[in-house]
Write a protein that holds these residues in place. Structure first.
Motif, short mmCIF file in Angstrom:
data_model
loop_
_atom_site.label_atom_id
_atom_site.label_comp_id
_atom_site.label_asym_id
_atom_site.label_seq_id
_atom_site.Cartn_x
_atom_site.Cartn_y
_atom_site.Cartn_z
N ASP A 54 0.81 -1.23 0.00
CA ASP A 54 0.00 0.00 0.00
C ASP A 54 0.84 1.27 0.00
N GLY A 55 2.17 1.15 -0.18
CA GLY A 55 3.02 2.31 -0.39
C GLY A 55 3.71 2.87 0.84
N ARG A 56 3.61 2.23 1.97
CA ARG A 56 4.27 2.72 3.18
C ARG A 56 5.69 2.18 3.28
N ASP A 57 6.60 3.00 3.78
CA ASP A 57 7.95 2.56 4.11
C ASP A 57 8.04 2.51 5.63
N LEU A 58 8.51 1.38 6.15
CA LEU A 58 8.57 1.21 7.60
C LEU A 58 9.74 0.33 7.97
N THR A 59 10.05 0.33 9.27
CA THR A 59 11.11 -0.53 9.78
C THR A 59 10.54 -1.38 10.92
N LEU A 60 11.16 -2.50 11.16
CA LEU A 60 10.72 -3.37 12.25
C LEU A 60 10.97 -2.71 13.61
N ALA A 61 12.02 -1.91 13.69
CA ALA A 61 12.32 -1.22 14.95
C ALA A 61 11.20 -0.27 15.34
N GLU A 62 10.70 0.50 14.38
CA GLU A 62 9.63 1.45 14.71
C GLU A 62 8.31 0.74 15.00
N LEU A 63 8.03 -0.36 14.30
CA LEU A 63 6.78 -1.09 14.53
C LEU A 63 6.78 -1.82 15.88
N SER A 64 7.95 -2.20 16.36
CA SER A 64 8.02 -2.98 17.60
C SER A 64 8.44 -2.14 18.80
N GLU A 65 8.49 -0.83 18.64
CA GLU A 65 8.96 0.03 19.73
C GLU A 65 8.04 0.02 20.94
N LYS A 66 6.72 0.09 20.72
CA LYS A 66 5.78 0.24 21.84
C LYS A 66 4.93 -1.01 22.10
N LYS A 67 4.87 -1.91 21.13
CA LYS A 67 4.11 -3.15 21.30
C LYS A 67 4.72 -4.24 20.43
N PRO A 68 4.44 -5.49 20.76
CA PRO A 68 5.07 -6.59 20.02
C PRO A 68 4.69 -6.56 18.54
N LEU A 69 5.60 -7.06 17.74
CA LEU A 69 5.38 -7.15 16.30
C LEU A 69 5.50 -8.61 15.88
N LEU A 70 4.51 -9.09 15.15
CA LEU A 70 4.56 -10.42 14.56
C LEU A 70 4.88 -10.25 13.08
N VAL A 71 5.94 -10.90 12.63
CA VAL A 71 6.31 -10.87 11.22
C VAL A 71 6.10 -12.28 10.69
N LEU A 72 5.22 -12.40 9.70
CA LEU A 72 4.89 -13.71 9.14
C LEU A 72 5.36 -13.79 7.70
N PHE A 73 6.27 -14.71 7.42
CA PHE A 73 6.67 -15.02 6.05
C PHE A 73 5.74 -16.10 5.53
N TRP A 74 5.10 -15.86 4.41
CA TRP A 74 4.16 -16.81 3.85
C TRP A 74 4.23 -16.77 2.33
N ASP A 75 3.57 -17.72 1.68
CA ASP A 75 3.38 -17.64 0.23
C ASP A 75 1.99 -18.16 -0.12
N ARG A 76 1.56 -17.87 -1.31
CA ARG A 76 0.18 -18.18 -1.74
C ARG A 76 -0.11 -19.66 -1.77
N TRP A 77 0.90 -20.48 -1.97
CA TRP A 77 0.68 -21.91 -2.18
C TRP A 77 0.89 -22.73 -0.91
N CYS A 78 1.10 -22.07 0.20
CA CYS A 78 1.40 -22.74 1.47
C CYS A 78 0.09 -23.00 2.23
N ALA A 79 -0.23 -24.28 2.42
CA ALA A 79 -1.47 -24.63 3.12
C ALA A 79 -1.42 -24.23 4.59
N ALA A 80 -0.29 -24.42 5.25
CA ALA A 80 -0.17 -24.05 6.67
C ALA A 80 -0.30 -22.54 6.86
N CYS A 81 0.12 -21.77 5.85
CA CYS A 81 0.00 -20.31 5.94
C CYS A 81 -1.47 -19.89 5.99
#
Length: 177
Positions: A54-81
């Motif tokens: 959606d056009g935003r530039d961000l860093t993990l440090a800024e997203l996790s500064e005040k509350k936990p951040l979950l980063v999920l690596f996934w792909d379209r063909w992954c059933a568990a995802c």
């Protein structure tokens, strides 16, 4: 009366032992597998600028500064995802940040169509050719990173139960924030 009580206590100890040992063994095996498949993140991963669809530039440090951040690596063909993403949608609120990385799932338009078709509304970084996953040495999908104040405090690779994710978040909130 005392003899009956002792028999009951001894049976409870035996049953408890038979239930506790397999549970502890399972937890140990899961932790071992997660340790083996854990990504090897570069030193600057938290300050690396990421660009969302959606056009935003961000860093993990800024997203996790005040509350936990979950980063999920996934792909379209992954059933568990597909099992993990609905929980990520529920958790993306005022207590938790969620960032997903669509690895090797096509161009931006394909990923947006896929997300809209499944009613997924999450911030997504499109890793078209898998270069981010390769740089961070993410070897399996889904891979979940829990980041607190710019530091990875937990990782999980492969299918993860909702309870497992919630317990990790509880732990991070209790000890990091």
């Amino acid at each position: 009366m005392n003899n009956w009580y002792n028999v009951l206590i001894n049976r409870f100890k035996k049953v408890g032992l038979y239930l506790l040992l397999p549970l502890l063994s399972l937890i140990l095996i899961i932790r071992l597998v997660d340790g083996i498949r854990a990504p090897y993140l570069p030193a600057d991963f938290a300050s690396q600028s990421l660009h969302t669809i959606d056009g935003r530039d961000l860093t993990l440090a800024e997203l996790s500064e005040k509350k936990p951040l979950l980063v999920l690596f996934w792909d379209r063909w992954c059933a568990a995802c597909h099992d993990t993403i609905p929980l990520m949608i529920k958790l993306n609120d005022k207590r938790t940040n969620v960032l997903t990385v669509a690895s090797m799932s096509g161009d931006d338009i394909s990923v947006v169509r896929y997300l809209n078709g499944h009613h997924f509304n999450l911030p997504v970084v499109n890793d078209r050719n898998g270069s981010l996953a390769a740089h961070w040495k993410v070897t399996s999908k889904p891979t979940l990173l829990v980041v607190a104040k710019g530091e990875v405090v937990s990782t999980s690779s492969g299918w993860t139960s909702n309870t497992g994710v919630l317990l990790r978040l509880w732990w991070v909130r209790k000890w990091q924030y």
